[in-house]
Write an enzyme that holds these catalytic residues in place. Structure first.
Site, PDB file in Angstrom:
ATOM      1  N   CYS A 160       0.798  -1.475  -0.185  1.00 21.19           N
ATOM      2  CA  CYS A 160       0.222   0.193  -0.105  1.00 21.19           C
ATOM      3  C   CYS A 160       0.896   1.182   0.368  1.00 21.19           C
ATOM      4  O   CYS A 160       1.044   2.084   1.028  1.00 21.19           O
ATOM      5  CB  CYS A 160      -0.776  -0.116   1.339  1.00 21.19           C
ATOM      6  SG  CYS A 160      -1.850   1.455   1.097  1.00 21.19           S
ATOM      7  N   CYS A 373      -6.293   2.268  -2.815  1.00 19.57           N
ATOM      8  CA  CYS A 373      -5.484   2.459  -1.571  1.00 19.57           C
ATOM      9  C   CYS A 373      -6.624   3.462  -0.398  1.00 19.57           C
ATOM     10  O   CYS A 373      -6.850   4.762  -1.841  1.00 19.57           O
ATOM     11  CB  CYS A 373      -4.626   3.504  -1.706  1.00 19.57           C
ATOM     12  SG  CYS A 373      -3.235   2.558  -2.527  1.00 19.57           S
TER      13      CYS A 373
END
Length: 436
Positions: A160, A373
């Site tokens: 991420c 995200c």
């Protein structure tokens, strides 16, 4: 213990468990085994919130036995190597295990040697990481008394890509609450050239950066950490043209025009120069550890030159060994390494393997690089960046049901999704093999 399985999965993380559960749902008679040495399965996306004191760390952990799908053999062992010509995986304790189909999904490993000094400093004193110990991050943020709060990341791929900045936005809010914000400079130093690769989302994040008065430093490649002197050392990812950019503080810099390729919202914090290196002095440091494929994968014939499992970007099938698939963080897919990406990769891998078993042919599903995200920008606010291989912004139509018309903007409903909705879906739907 049986040493041959029709389908062998390496890794009991998000990718491994989801793939096993969905294959099992498709056909109860498949003989599937998962190799996973650890006893605990973590829901890591919540660690961002743990690091900001907004989530209970204990709630992110469950016994591995509770998420292992029924009817699947759990091989509690470490994979140590591959012999794809012989359809074999070697393990630490149980020796060789053979398979008809192999799914490689062991996740990432951390290699601190890539940033000298970081390993010794990590999770001690004022150096923290949500990736390794989010509870320590919260201690550091809570006890911060002002000065330079440096948020940074290595130039290796990381889980991420948004995570190193989410904790910064939350920390900045906490500094306001705790009364130390006015004597604090918040700095985000990244090897990248923009705050985020998706235009629509970057626009919102730059507004957040303005609102929170954060100094962005681009082209900053983290090369070492000196925890005794509290300095993070950087090399510049591109040449600094003389007179263009301010990367060092001190009087000689004050008259120069600021080069926004390098910096945005300049703050005059203490910087030491050593040859071609620039050292930012910090009073707290949050970073992500440099991430690589686990050693047994990296040293195998399965990887490409960059050290990730060499698979087709659309089908996740290995480019050289057709009965091997790989997905999740270890696969060489040019997209963000997130659980959301795995959610879209799993059904394609499952479809391909089950068709290869029943009809000896591949399916026609294709992965477009979808990843997402969830960018927490404040307590109670979030942006959801959903994108494909080409960084096109592709919001999930389901968000409309949550009355969110534009997920590239900050929204409290998205925060609720992050804090309550996604963990619920993860434990109760995704890991149980249900399509979400």
């Amino acid at each position: 213990m049986k040493t041959h399985h029709q389908i062998l999965i390496i890794g009991g993380g998000t990718a491994g468990i989801m793939t096993g559960a969905q294959l099992q749902k498709k056909d109860k008679n498949l003989d599937i085994a998962i190799i996973e040495p650890t006893e605990i399965h973590y829901y890591q996306p919540a660690w961002t919130l743990v690091g900001a004191g907004a989530y209970d760390y204990k709630k992110t952990a469950k016994p591995m036995s509770s998420v292992m799908p029924d009817g699947i053999t759990w091989i509690k062992d470490k994979a140590t190597g591959f012999d794809p010509e012989k359809n074999t995986v070697t393990t630490e304790k149980k020796g060789a295990i053979t398979y008809d189909f192999l799914v490689v999904a062991p996740g990432l490993a951390y290699d601190f040697s890539l940033v000298p000094g970081l390993g010794e400093a990590m999770d001690k004193g004022v150096v923290c990481s949500n990736y390794t110990n989010p509870e320590h991050t919260w201690e550091v943020i809570k006890n911060f008394k002002g000065g330079t709060a440096l948020f940074t990341q290595p130039t290796t791929p990381i889980k991420c890509g948004g995570a190193p900045q989410k904790i910064m936005y939350l920390a900045e809010s906490h500094f306001r609450k705790s009364g130390v914000r006015k004597k604090t400079d918040v700095i985000f130093a990244t090897g990248g050239t923009v705050i985020f690769g998706v235009k629509e989302v970057a626009k919102t994040l730059m507004e957040v950066v303005d609102r929170k008065d954060i100094n962005l430093r681009f082209h900053h490649k983290l090369v070492a950490v000196d925890s005794d002197k509290q300095i993070a050392w950087y090399e510049m990812g591109k040449d600094i043209t003389s007179g263009g950019c301010v990367v060092i503080s001190g009087n000689e810099a004050t008259d120069l025009k600021l080069d926004e390729n390098f910096q945005y919202n300049y703050k005059d914090v203490k910087v030491t120069r050593d040859g071609n290196r620039y050292g930012i002095h910090y009073d707290m440091l949050h970073t992500a550890p440099p991430s690589v494929a686990p050693k047994f994968v990296k040293d195998s014939v399965l990887v490409n030159d960059a050290g990730w499992v060499d698979v087709n970007h659309q089908t996740m099938q290995h480019n050289k060994f057709p009965n091997i698939f790989s997905l999740g963080d270890v696969a060489a897919l040019p997209t963000a390494k997130t659980g959301a990406a795995i959610r879209k990769q799993v059904p394609i891998v499952v479809d391909n393997i089950s068709l290869l078993i029943t009809q000896h042919k591949m399916g026609d599903m294709s992965y477009n690089g979808y990843s997402s995200c969830p960018l927490v920008t404040d307590y109670g606010k979030m942006v959801l960046a959903e994108f494909d291989y080409n960084n096109n912004f592709i919001p999930d139509p389901k968000l409309k049901q949550m009355f969110i018309s534009d997920s590239s903007k900050e929204h409290w409903r998205l925060w609720m999704l992050k804090k309550y909705g996604l963990p619920y879906l993860y434990w109760n739907k995704m890991l149980k093999g249900k399509n979400v």
